[in-house]
Design an enzyme around this catalytic site. Structure first.
Site, mmCIF file in Angstrom:
data_model
loop_
_atom_site.group_PDB
_atom_site.id
_atom_site.type_symbol
_atom_site.label_atom_id
_atom_site.label_comp_id
_atom_site.label_asym_id
_atom_site.label_seq_id
_atom_site.Cartn_x
_atom_site.Cartn_y
_atom_site.Cartn_z
ATOM 1 N N CYS A 128 0.891 34.324 -55.063
ATOM 2 C CA CYS A 128 0.146 33.955 -53.855
ATOM 3 C C CYS A 128 0.287 32.482 -53.489
ATOM 4 O O CYS A 128 0.848 32.156 -52.448
ATOM 5 C CB CYS A 128 -1.331 34.315 -54.027
ATOM 6 S SG CYS A 128 -1.647 36.090 -54.040
ATOM 7 N N LYS A 160 -6.684 33.091 -45.116
ATOM 8 C CA LYS A 160 -6.188 33.258 -46.485
ATOM 9 C C LYS A 160 -5.171 32.175 -46.856
ATOM 10 O O LYS A 160 -5.280 31.554 -47.919
ATOM 11 C CB LYS A 160 -5.558 34.645 -46.648
ATOM 12 C CG LYS A 160 -4.877 34.884 -48.004
ATOM 13 C CD LYS A 160 -5.849 34.783 -49.162
ATOM 14 C CE LYS A 160 -5.156 34.867 -50.517
ATOM 15 N NZ LYS A 160 -4.470 36.136 -50.764
ATOM 16 N N LEU A 202 -8.449 38.292 -53.294
ATOM 17 C CA LEU A 202 -8.451 38.800 -54.667
ATOM 18 C C LEU A 202 -7.788 37.814 -55.616
ATOM 19 O O LEU A 202 -6.721 37.283 -55.326
ATOM 20 C CB LEU A 202 -7.723 40.145 -54.687
ATOM 21 C CG LEU A 202 -7.563 40.888 -56.004
ATOM 22 C CD1 LEU A 202 -7.601 42.395 -55.736
ATOM 23 C CD2 LEU A 202 -6.242 40.534 -56.674
#
Length: 437
Positions: free
Chosen positions: A268, A212, A158
């Site tokens: 992130c 990720k 996301l």
């Protein structure tokens, strides 16, 4: 597109990821119950109010709640009836370490396992170091006394500011599973998006966990690469923007994430690259750890470079200067100020003796909670009034559209540091501004 079998799905954690995932699952036709220990946040979401800014998510939230397919709770007990449970809690950087803090992940898996009496699947979506899923599977088996509750890992990709699109139309799905049953459940959950052509990669736990952080490390490396080249351009008199444009036409490279400037931040990329080089160091991969650490070093150095450009325009010192800081969020279209380069630069300028006034279209409230010592303004012109220096720190569209003729009468001195290479230099210089980028 056929409708999926209507499943009951739970979501643990209602931050950016969890709220978007819960609303998205309801949009796909499932019955969803989302849980968080923060009662205030749950009250807001139940009233169809977002506790953060995310374009388009408010409408999707309201649609889910009003349809009856989405509800919120503060109790793990209300999740026991679901067949698939998505753990979307945060994994911030651990205090005093570069490693990920897994306390909330561990707690969520333990609380869920203690309440599940029938067959179920607990799906981790949080970004974690390799080995976490295996450990959580062992924890679940120990608590439940068997294999009726399985574990899978389904990493999220996301992007803040694009959460709805990335939830409903992801560019890939990764399933880290150990059994065909776990894969089958995930394929049923995501059937509508799979039928629309979304590719699915089925892998083991460790591969799914690494996807990720590897993706974020690569993007971070690309940003730091162009910023390293920007330093070479400064030293040689070359122009980094046309250079980056030329690189972007190579389809092996592509133009995205080749924007030189202040560098990356947020919740992130910084923590994920630090977690990855911490993991590499733990594995004895010292050269890999050093390579990844340098990406972080280059990125943090861009903040110092922007400060230095401003210091030069002020004659060598921030002491006593009034500085207008345009931007507080780490990027546009979000109110997230976690590890924000913009807020870091504004705070550093103030620490050097400047009086800093900050404006951001949506992130002022979050910035004020994090840095209450700064002054905040509700408009660009208010923030710039009497300024000796303007620092453009977040690449919002409304900053890109700034007219120097409008700003010139407001400031005391026409000094601009464009930390995002957002403006047209010739236009500002023609208006009498000292412009650096």
């Amino acid at each position: 597109m056929s409708a999926p079998e209507r499943l009951t799905v739970s979501v643990v954690g209602t931050g950016y990821l969890g709220t978007a995932h819960a609303a998205g699952m309801a949009q796909l036709g499932h019955d969803v119950v989302a849980m968080d220990v923060d009662a205030e946040k749950i009250a807001l979401l139940s009233a169809c109010e977002l506790p953060f800014f995310e374009p388009g998510l408010g409408a999707l939230l309201r649609k889910g709640v009003e349809s009856g397919r989405l509800r919120f709770t503060t109790s793990y007990d209300d999740l026991a009836g679901a067949g698939a449970h998505f753990v979307c809690v945060g994994t911030p950087q651990a205090p005093g370490s570069c490693a990920a803090d897994l306390r909330w992940v561990e707690a969520a898996f333990g609380e869920l396992a203690a309440r599940l009496t029938g067959p179920a699947l607990i799906v981790g979506k949080s970004t974690v170091p390799a080995g976490t899923a295996r450990r959580m599977a062992e924890t679940v088996r120990r608590i439940t006394g068997g294999d009726r509750v399985e574990v899978a890992w389904n990493p999220e990709f996301l992007r803040e500011g694009h959460a709805v699109e990335d939830t409903l139309r992801p560019d890939r799905l990764v399933f880290g599973v150990e059994t065909p049953r776990a894969e089958k459940v995930l394929r049923e959950v995501y059937r509508p998006v799979i039928e629309e052509g979304c590719p699915v990669v089925v892998a083991d736990y460790a591969t799914a966990e690494l996807v990720k952080v590897s993706a974020n490390a690569f993007l971070a490396m690309k940003i730091s690469f162009i910023n390293a080249i920007a330093q070479v351009c400064e030293a040689t008199g070359a122009a980094v923007l046309p250079l980056a444009e030329a690189l972007g036409y190579d389809d092996r490279i592509g133009p995205r994430f080749l924007g030189p400037g202040l560098g990356f931040g947020g919740g992130c990329l910084p923590k994920d690259i630090r977690a990855l080089y911490s993991c590499a160091g733990d594995l004895g991969l010292d050269e890999v750890a050093a390579f990844l650490r340098q990406v972080d070093v280059i990125n943090l150095g861009r903040r110092d470079r922007v400060l230095a450009l401003g210091r030069d325009l002020l004659g060598g010192s921030y002491a006593g200067a009034r500085v207008c800081a345009l931007g507080a969020a780490f990027k546009p279209n979000t109110d997230d100020v976690r590890d924000s380069p913009a807020l870091a630069v504004a705070s550093a300028a103030q620490a050097e003796g400047a009086r800093v006034v900050v404006h951001d279209p949506v992130a002022v409230d979050g910035a004020r909670r994090l840095r209450p010592d700064l002054v905040y303004a509700d408009s660009i012109l208010t923030a710039a009034r009497g300024a000796d220096l303007v620092l453009l720190l977040t690449d919002w569209t409304e900053f890109e559209n700034l007219d120097p003729a409008v700003l010139s009468p407001v400031v005391r001195r026409r000094n601009m540091v464009d930390g995002r290479n957002l403006l047209i230099p010739a236009r500002w210089r023609a208006a009498g501004w000292a412009y650096r980028a």
